[in-house]
Every structure is written in structure tokens, then in C-alpha cells.
Design a protein around this motif. Structure first.
Motif, PDB file in Angstrom:
ATOM      1  N   ASP A  46      23.831  -0.551  17.527  1.00  0.00           N
ATOM      2  CA  ASP A  46      24.213  -0.108  18.865  1.00  0.00           C
ATOM      3  C   ASP A  46      23.020  -0.140  19.821  1.00  0.00           C
ATOM      4  O   ASP A  46      23.162  -0.496  20.991  1.00  0.00           O
ATOM      5  CB  ASP A  46      24.788   1.314  18.795  1.00  0.00           C
ATOM      6  CG  ASP A  46      25.239   1.815  20.148  1.00  0.00           C
ATOM      7  OD1 ASP A  46      26.117   1.181  20.764  1.00  0.00           O
ATOM      8  OD2 ASP A  46      24.716   2.854  20.589  1.00  0.00           O
ATOM      9  N   LYS A  47      21.847   0.229  19.318  1.00  0.00           N
ATOM     10  CA  LYS A  47      20.646   0.185  20.144  1.00  0.00           C
ATOM     11  C   LYS A  47      20.337  -1.241  20.581  1.00  0.00           C
ATOM     12  O   LYS A  47      20.010  -1.498  21.749  1.00  0.00           O
ATOM     13  CB  LYS A  47      19.467   0.774  19.363  1.00  0.00           C
ATOM     14  CG  LYS A  47      18.153   0.781  20.131  1.00  0.00           C
ATOM     15  CD  LYS A  47      18.231   1.666  21.357  1.00  0.00           C
ATOM     16  CE  LYS A  47      16.884   1.744  22.077  1.00  0.00           C
ATOM     17  NZ  LYS A  47      16.959   2.581  23.298  1.00  0.00           N
ATOM     18  N   GLU A  50      22.798  -2.329  23.240  1.00  0.00           N
ATOM     19  CA  GLU A  50      22.463  -1.749  24.548  1.00  0.00           C
ATOM     20  C   GLU A  50      21.311  -2.512  25.200  1.00  0.00           C
ATOM     21  O   GLU A  50      21.323  -2.767  26.411  1.00  0.00           O
ATOM     22  CB  GLU A  50      22.086  -0.279  24.367  1.00  0.00           C
ATOM     23  CG  GLU A  50      21.769   0.429  25.679  1.00  0.00           C
ATOM     24  CD  GLU A  50      21.400   1.879  25.485  1.00  0.00           C
ATOM     25  OE1 GLU A  50      21.106   2.554  26.489  1.00  0.00           O
ATOM     26  OE2 GLU A  50      21.397   2.341  24.322  1.00  0.00           O
ATOM     27  N   TYR A  53      22.602  -5.731  26.586  1.00  0.00           N
ATOM     28  CA  TYR A  53      23.319  -5.517  27.846  1.00  0.00           C
ATOM     29  C   TYR A  53      22.345  -5.355  29.006  1.00  0.00           C
ATOM     30  O   TYR A  53      22.560  -5.908  30.093  1.00  0.00           O
ATOM     31  CB  TYR A  53      24.215  -4.285  27.730  1.00  0.00           C
ATOM     32  CG  TYR A  53      24.955  -3.954  29.002  1.00  0.00           C
ATOM     33  CD1 TYR A  53      26.068  -4.691  29.380  1.00  0.00           C
ATOM     34  CD2 TYR A  53      24.532  -2.919  29.828  1.00  0.00           C
ATOM     35  CE1 TYR A  53      26.755  -4.406  30.554  1.00  0.00           C
ATOM     36  CE2 TYR A  53      25.205  -2.617  31.001  1.00  0.00           C
ATOM     37  CZ  TYR A  53      26.312  -3.364  31.364  1.00  0.00           C
ATOM     38  OH  TYR A  53      26.974  -3.092  32.529  1.00  0.00           O
ATOM     39  N   GLN A  54      21.266  -4.621  28.789  1.00  0.00           N
ATOM     40  CA  GLN A  54      20.254  -4.453  29.833  1.00  0.00           C
ATOM     41  C   GLN A  54      19.601  -5.785  30.163  1.00  0.00           C
ATOM     42  O   GLN A  54      19.298  -6.073  31.340  1.00  0.00           O
ATOM     43  CB  GLN A  54      19.204  -3.437  29.385  1.00  0.00           C
ATOM     44  CG  GLN A  54      19.715  -2.008  29.268  1.00  0.00           C
ATOM     45  CD  GLN A  54      20.199  -1.448  30.591  1.00  0.00           C
ATOM     46  OE1 GLN A  54      19.682  -1.789  31.657  1.00  0.00           O
ATOM     47  NE2 GLN A  54      21.205  -0.584  30.521  1.00  0.00           N
ATOM     48  N   HIS A 121      28.457  -4.191  23.657  1.00  0.00           N
ATOM     49  CA  HIS A 121      27.986  -2.806  23.769  1.00  0.00           C
ATOM     50  C   HIS A 121      29.128  -1.812  23.580  1.00  0.00           C
ATOM     51  O   HIS A 121      28.976  -0.790  22.892  1.00  0.00           O
ATOM     52  CB  HIS A 121      27.314  -2.611  25.127  1.00  0.00           C
ATOM     53  CG  HIS A 121      26.703  -1.254  25.303  1.00  0.00           C
ATOM     54  ND1 HIS A 121      26.190  -0.523  24.252  1.00  0.00           N
ATOM     55  CD2 HIS A 121      26.523  -0.483  26.412  1.00  0.00           C
ATOM     56  CE1 HIS A 121      25.717   0.631  24.696  1.00  0.00           C
ATOM     57  NE2 HIS A 121      25.923   0.678  26.001  1.00  0.00           N
ATOM     58  N   ASP A 125      29.387   0.823  20.367  1.00  0.00           N
ATOM     59  CA  ASP A 125      29.521   2.232  20.724  1.00  0.00           C
ATOM     60  C   ASP A 125      30.749   2.844  20.063  1.00  0.00           C
ATOM     61  O   ASP A 125      30.710   3.978  19.580  1.00  0.00           O
ATOM     62  CB  ASP A 125      29.618   2.370  22.250  1.00  0.00           C
ATOM     63  CG  ASP A 125      29.882   3.794  22.690  1.00  0.00           C
ATOM     64  OD1 ASP A 125      28.931   4.592  22.730  1.00  0.00           O
ATOM     65  OD2 ASP A 125      31.057   4.115  22.987  1.00  0.00           O
TER      66      ASP A 125
END
Length: 286
Positions: A46-47, A50, A53-54, A121, A125
């Protein structure tokens, strides 16, 4: 009498000790450690999602390629898929990762892989926060989409069908974004039903643009589509559905056998003690 009491009492203690030991057997401990390791792996996944996505949000292609490679490596573990989620959700997650990689190799802009990064993401999540997943917040947005479709279709002006079809595009885009996340948590039948009713509604609206659709058919289809949407977000299960996240059952029959033996030995020891208390010397034969 004293010997029989001592034997029963000793057996009770030994079996109780063995039963407790069986409950905390190293295999059971290893299972717990395995579950913890799986949870940590999901958190790392998940990290990374993320961070991807950034990277897509800032159009950082170098970082995006780095994180998509990390995702592929982390998802390569077969055991990770046994921790949480349904197989269809994992398949859609793989498709999104592959789509991001293809976009990066093709030299496309960040906006071209932004949707897939968002899908990834939302899916990871959902794997680690099934009760409070981000995709669940889309229910209100998609209900509002359908409300706009209904209002547009019921317009008295001639552009009602076209406006309703445009509103459906927003609904379709939202479903595309959450489909993988929903697939790891919800039975596949619900998603398939929702997509089929969405397709049929679009067919009726397209016919309405050409002036060939019936008013009541389209209204009924929109209502059915809303029911399917509500059912998708409902975390309850019908009688023929299986949960996406099921606890692992740990059977320890040997522990229960030993515990039962300890109880029986304890009862025998107590019964022997009572007999000895009232008749300490027993009955002697002459």
C-alpha cells in the motif's frame, strides 16, 4: 487408595500441562507470525502504491517507473494473495500495474496513467482497511451521478436524453476507478450485475438520443442500476455468497483431547479423595 488418588491427580496435572502446551505449539506461533508478516507485506504494498500515485500526480516518470517495478516485485509473492482479497481483485490490480508500466514505456504523460495509479492505490487500501476503505466513499458520488441521470432524463426539453447520457459518463468513470478495489472485497456477481445494468442503461439512453427509447423502460433501468449500486456497497452477504476476508480456522484436536483427559482425571482424583476422606482405611479382608 492413596496410590490411585496420586496417579489420577498426577495424570490431571500432566494432561493439563500438555493441553496448554499444545495450544501454544510452535506451529501455532508460526501461523501467527506468518499472519503478521503477511500484514506487513500488505502495508508495504500500500505504501508503494501511494508513492506511485504521488509520482503520477506530479508526472514524475522516473519515480513512477521505480515504484511500478517495486509493486511488481511485491505482488510476485503468491502467499501474499492468501492474506486478503479475492482473486479477481488481484487480477485487476495486476492489469492496472501493467497498464502503468506500458504508459511509462510508451512515453505518455502523467495524466494517462493517473487513473490506473488511482485504481492501484484504492485497491491496496481496500486490502488493508476493508472496513474503512477509501473506495467506499464513492457511494455518495455515484448515487449523485444517478440522480443527475434521472433528473436529466425527466426533462421536458428535447436534450434530456443527451444530458442523461453525459451524466452516465461520470458514473462509468467512477465505477472504472473503484472496480478493482470493490473486486477484492465484494463477490464478483455483484460487480457483474452492476456492469450489465450500466451497459443496458447506456443502450437505452443512446436510443433515447435517437428518439427511439421508451420512457418507462429507461426509468426502470435507472432504478435497477441504483439498486445494484447500493447492493455493491452493502457489506452484508446473501445466502449464496462467500466472504472475501475469512478468518483462518485453527483446529487443535490434540489439545481438546488432553484437556478432556485432564478433566476426567480431575474428577476421578476428586472422587477418590472424597472416598478416602470418609473411609481412610477402606475395608480390610480377614
Amino acid at each position: 487408595m492413596k496410590i490411585r488418588m496420586a496417579l489420577a491427580f498426577t495424570a490431571c496435572i500432566v494432561m493439563t500441562f500438555l493441553a496448554i502446551s499444545a495450544m501454544f505449539h510452535p506451529a501455532s506461533q508460526a501461523m501467527g507470525e506468518g499472519g503478521y508478516a503477511g500484514k506487513q507485506s500488505l502495508l508495504r504494498l500500500d505504501k508503494t502504491a501511494e508513492q506511485l500515485y504521488q509520482a503520477a500526480y506530479t508526472n514524475n516518470r522516473q519515480a513512477g517507473y521505480k515504484y511500478v517495478q517495486q509493486l511488481e516485485k511485491q505482488m510476485d509473492s503468491v502467499s501474499l494473495r492468501d492474506v486478503a482479497g479475492q482473486s479477481e481483485g488481484w487480477r485487476l490490480l495486476e492489469d492496472s500495474v501493467s497498464a502503468v508500466e506500458a504508459s511509462l514505456h510508451g512515453g505518455r504523460s502523467g495524466t494517462s496513467w493517473m487513473l490506473e495509479a488511482a485504481r492501484i492505490h484504492l485497491t491496496t487500501d481496500a486490502l488493508i482497511r476493508p472496513q474503512h476503505a477509501l473506495w467506499l466513499q464513492y457511494e455518495k458520488l455515484m448515487l449523485e451521478d444517478l440522480q443527475r441521470v434521472k433528473r436529466a432524463w425527466n426533462r421536458q426539453t428535447g436534450d434530456g436524453a443527451a444530458a442523461a447520457r453525459a451524466a452516465m459518463d461520470s458514473f462509468t468513470a467512477h465505477l472504472a476507478k473503484i472496480e478493482a478495489a470493490a473486486a477484492v472485497q465484494r463477490p464478483g456477481e455483484r460487480i457483474a450485475q452492476l456492469k450489465e445494468r450500466m451497459r443496458y442503461t447506456n443502450v437505452l439512453l443512446d436510443a433515447g438520443v435517437r428518439g427511439q427509447s421508451k420512457q418507462d423502460w429507461t426509468e426502470d433501468s435507472i432504478a435497477d442500476l441504483r439498486d445494484s449500486l447500493v447492493r455493491l456497497f452493502d457489506d452484508g452477504l446473501a445466502g449464496n455468497e462467500e466472504p472475501a476476508f475469512s478468518p483462518v480456522a485453527e483446529a487443535r484436536p490434540i489439545a481438546w483431547v488432553l484437556l478432556l483427559g485432564a478433566v476426567i482425571s480431575g474428577v476421578l482424583a476428586y472422587n477418590g479423595w472424597r472416598q478416602y476422606k470418609y473411609r481412610p482405611y477402606g475395608i480390610k479382608k480377614r
